[in-house]
Scaffold this active site. Sequence first.
Site, PDB file in Angstrom:
ATOM      1  N   GLU A  97      10.175   1.500  10.263  1.00 33.22           N
ATOM      2  CA  GLU A  97      11.152   2.566  10.003  1.00 33.22           C
ATOM      3  C   GLU A  97      10.425   3.875  10.241  1.00 33.22           C
ATOM      4  O   GLU A  97       9.558   4.253   9.457  1.00 33.22           O
ATOM      5  CB  GLU A  97      11.650   2.500   8.555  1.00 33.22           C
ATOM      6  CG  GLU A  97      12.457   1.268   8.212  1.00 33.22           C
ATOM      7  CD  GLU A  97      13.832   1.256   8.857  1.00 33.22           C
ATOM      8  OE1 GLU A  97      14.306   2.324   9.292  1.00 33.22           O
ATOM      9  OE2 GLU A  97      14.418   0.171   8.940  1.00 33.22           O
ATOM     10  N   GLU A 114       9.937  15.989  15.410  1.00 27.60           N
ATOM     11  CA  GLU A 114      10.285  15.955  13.996  1.00 27.60           C
ATOM     12  C   GLU A 114       9.482  17.018  13.261  1.00 27.60           C
ATOM     13  O   GLU A 114       8.268  16.865  13.101  1.00 27.60           O
ATOM     14  CB  GLU A 114       9.961  14.550  13.461  1.00 27.60           C
ATOM     15  CG  GLU A 114      10.462  14.296  12.081  1.00 27.60           C
ATOM     16  CD  GLU A 114      10.073  12.921  11.582  1.00 27.60           C
ATOM     17  OE1 GLU A 114       8.911  12.517  11.766  1.00 27.60           O
ATOM     18  OE2 GLU A 114      10.938  12.253  10.983  1.00 27.60           O
ATOM     19  N   CYS A 171      13.355  11.272   6.809  1.00 21.59           N
ATOM     20  CA  CYS A 171      13.539  10.679   8.139  1.00 21.59           C
ATOM     21  C   CYS A 171      14.954  10.978   8.620  1.00 21.59           C
ATOM     22  O   CYS A 171      15.207  11.132   9.799  1.00 21.59           O
ATOM     23  CB  CYS A 171      13.297   9.189   8.081  1.00 21.59           C
ATOM     24  SG  CYS A 171      14.324   8.345   6.888  1.00 21.59           S
ATOM     25  N   LYS A 188       0.853  -1.199   0.000  1.00 18.07           N
ATOM     26  CA  LYS A 188       0.000   0.000   0.000  1.00 18.07           C
ATOM     27  C   LYS A 188       0.885   1.243   0.000  1.00 18.07           C
ATOM     28  O   LYS A 188       1.518   1.565   1.004  1.00 18.07           O
ATOM     29  CB  LYS A 188      -0.918   0.045   1.225  1.00 18.07           C
ATOM     30  CG  LYS A 188      -1.964   1.159   1.046  1.00 18.07           C
ATOM     31  CD  LYS A 188      -2.573   1.648   2.323  1.00 18.07           C
ATOM     32  CE  LYS A 188      -1.899   2.849   2.922  1.00 18.07           C
ATOM     33  NZ  LYS A 188      -1.875   4.074   2.109  1.00 18.07           N
TER      34      LYS A 188
HETATM   35  P1  NAD Z   1       2.355   8.414   7.818  1.00 22.73           P
HETATM   36  O1  NAD Z   1       2.666   7.623   9.023  1.00 22.73           O
HETATM   37  O2  NAD Z   1       1.311   9.466   7.907  1.00 22.73           O
HETATM   38  O3  NAD Z   1       1.873   7.457   6.627  1.00 22.73           O
HETATM   39  C1  NAD Z   1       2.685   6.414   6.144  1.00 22.73           C
HETATM   40  C2  NAD Z   1       1.801   5.364   5.492  1.00 22.73           C
HETATM   41  O4  NAD Z   1       0.954   4.794   6.493  1.00 22.73           O
HETATM   42  C3  NAD Z   1       0.876   5.889   4.399  1.00 22.73           C
HETATM   43  O5  NAD Z   1       0.810   4.929   3.363  1.00 22.73           O
HETATM   44  C4  NAD Z   1      -0.465   5.993   5.115  1.00 22.73           C
HETATM   45  O6  NAD Z   1      -1.584   5.873   4.253  1.00 22.73           O
HETATM   46  C5  NAD Z   1      -0.384   4.791   6.046  1.00 22.73           C
HETATM   47  N1  NAD Z   1      -1.262   4.864   7.209  1.00 22.73           N
HETATM   48  C6  NAD Z   1      -1.774   5.973   7.808  1.00 22.73           C
HETATM   49  N2  NAD Z   1      -2.557   5.597   8.854  1.00 22.73           N
HETATM   50  C7  NAD Z   1      -2.518   4.246   8.925  1.00 22.73           C
HETATM   51  C8  NAD Z   1      -3.108   3.259   9.782  1.00 22.73           C
HETATM   52  N3  NAD Z   1      -3.891   3.611  10.793  1.00 22.73           N
HETATM   53  N4  NAD Z   1      -2.841   1.961   9.554  1.00 22.73           N
HETATM   54  C9  NAD Z   1      -2.020   1.590   8.553  1.00 22.73           C
HETATM   55  N5  NAD Z   1      -1.454   2.455   7.697  1.00 22.73           N
HETATM   56  C10 NAD Z   1      -1.681   3.776   7.879  1.00 22.73           C
HETATM   57  O7  NAD Z   1       3.758   8.990   7.321  1.00 22.73           O
HETATM   58  P2  NAD Z   1       4.031   9.979   6.123  1.00 22.73           P
HETATM   59  O8  NAD Z   1       3.522  11.328   6.533  1.00 22.73           O
HETATM   60  O9  NAD Z   1       3.562   9.374   4.842  1.00 22.73           O
HETATM   61  O10 NAD Z   1       5.637   9.971   6.089  1.00 22.73           O
HETATM   62  C11 NAD Z   1       6.401  10.784   6.891  1.00 22.73           C
HETATM   63  C12 NAD Z   1       6.933  10.007   8.081  1.00 22.73           C
HETATM   64  O11 NAD Z   1       7.651   8.874   7.648  1.00 22.73           O
HETATM   65  C13 NAD Z   1       7.927  10.810   8.905  1.00 22.73           C
HETATM   66  O12 NAD Z   1       7.671  10.641  10.275  1.00 22.73           O
HETATM   67  C14 NAD Z   1       9.269  10.196   8.543  1.00 22.73           C
HETATM   68  O13 NAD Z   1      10.284  10.336   9.497  1.00 22.73           O
HETATM   69  C15 NAD Z   1       8.898   8.779   8.328  1.00 22.73           C
HETATM   70  N6  NAD Z   1       9.914   8.113   7.500  1.00 22.73           N
HETATM   71  C16 NAD Z   1      10.791   7.236   8.077  1.00 22.73           C
HETATM   72  C17 NAD Z   1      11.794   6.640   7.306  1.00 22.73           C
HETATM   73  C18 NAD Z   1      12.783   5.676   7.908  1.00 22.73           C
HETATM   74  O14 NAD Z   1      13.389   4.944   7.149  1.00 22.73           O
HETATM   75  N7  NAD Z   1      12.962   5.637   9.208  1.00 22.73           N
HETATM   76  C19 NAD Z   1      11.894   6.940   5.957  1.00 22.73           C
HETATM   77  C20 NAD Z   1      10.981   7.843   5.402  1.00 22.73           C
HETATM   78  C21 NAD Z   1       9.982   8.412   6.180  1.00 22.73           C
END
Ligand code: NAD
Length: 509
Positions: free
Chosen positions: A267, A401, A301, A192
Amino acid sequence: MLDLTLIPASNAVLPEVRINRHWIGGAVVPSRDGDGWTERQSPSHGVVVSRSARGTAADAEAAIAAARTAFDDGRWSQLSGKARATVLLKVADLIEANVDRMALIETLESGKPITQARGEVSGAADLWRYAASLARTLHGDSHNSLGADMLAVVLKEPIGVVSIITPWNFPFWILSQKLPFALAAGCTCVVKPSELTPSTTVMLAELLAEAGLPAGVVNIVLGLGQPVGATLASDPRVDMITFTGSTAVGKGIAAAASGTLKKVALELGGKNPQVIFPDADLESAVDAVVFGIYFNVGQCCNSGSRIIVHQDIAEAFTARVVDLSRQVAFGDPLDPATQVGAIVSPEHGAKIDGYVTAARKSGATVALGGGPLQIPGLAPQFYQPTVVTGVTPDMAIAREEVFGPVLTVLTFRTLDEALRLVNDADYGLSAGVWSENVHTCLAFARGTQAGTVWTNTWMDGFPEVTFGGVKQSGLGREIGSYGLDEFMEIKSLVMRIGRSRAPWVRGQG
Ligand code: NAD
């Protein structure tokens, strides 16, 4: 007077709106219940660039069922490593052949500069190649010194059906940190992508089919976290979920997965420090600080969002950071000269600004930027390069963050004090140190709570070198050989050689 480097609208002709549907069982399929769609407006250009099916729990369940059948009948897991590697290598070639097409839509959906989108997609091809090499070399252990009549082997087996949920900031790169490794292990997958950036994931489906991946081995279901992501996290037919995204959602996923005790790999976020000692190569350090905070508009991230500078050089160093920040090219992501593009959404822009406003109110000084940025001819979704000084470790801007082009500056006097500041954080993704003294660098590396420590560099990464976080930055590791191991189950096989075992019942005396 801000005196920034701005790249105005290039007036490039935008492609037609892309339509994305689910990919289940090797076919493009419409949503099962209703016909909900999600439109994606380009953050930089303000026009609709893609329209994607908004799936329901029923679509997620259909995708899981397809992956479960494909795993259980062995159409992929029973192939040799050589056969799996052959497919992964073909996928890598096809990604490379489609870099421009994929990078363009990635830029339009995410707001990132086109040169960086091209780098992301072509770099991802290398992840597929590296994973192919692991498919051919993966092996377990043998124990040949358990006694003359015993031999044991430890087998590595694919864990099964893997759910993959990805964010919007590096959609194709993060997918490629997970999917080829899961496939190399022999798993089947349901993916997804973020509802904000689904297109390159859907484009990949066509390439997987062209490369000869059997139907049902990879399934893509589009939609929102609720209900699609939540179903992928909780369904009992899924053996593992690997998620990249925010720490808050990651915690919810771990809770949802606990009902069936499936394996969870996360992650998550970071608040990554770079510590600068006076004996460092300061020119290189300034450049790396500027790169670390503005790359991907700070929506990484791994963003180097807090610098901790030795007090003796803090003022001069910060002044150089401000000067260099003015030279970074913010503007139209479609212009190859642009280094920093748009913020992903208006809501996210407001969140970034909220952190800066709160820091100002708490007494911090905004040494540069600190507000929205209007690029001539583009949507109002840009943010100024921002440097905040006079920050104290308790301020939200120093601890949370921000995920934007906002750098905070703290100061230190001794290595111990620097380490205390570094480790006084909920996160532990990455950290960096700048010093010409190897002892300082090694002491820092050993004392730092982080999954990755960079010395005299920032954000360098390689498919060979594993990546992940400690504390609330995550669970498990990606890429490298450890990244493959995450997708494997371990089975111990203990064998007696010959008939040497004394009977338990009548052999006692
Ligand atoms: P997010 O957590 O809002 O969403 C990530 C994914 O999760 C999306 O596909 C979203 O649709 C899905 N999602 C949302 N609610 C959900 C639920 N209840 N159940 C299952 N899936 C759900 O994150 P974002 O805003 O897309 O990305 C930014 C975040 O990602 C930042 O916090 C960043 O640090 C983190 N990030 C971490 C890494 C790493 O490798 N550590 C890399 C990139 C981004």
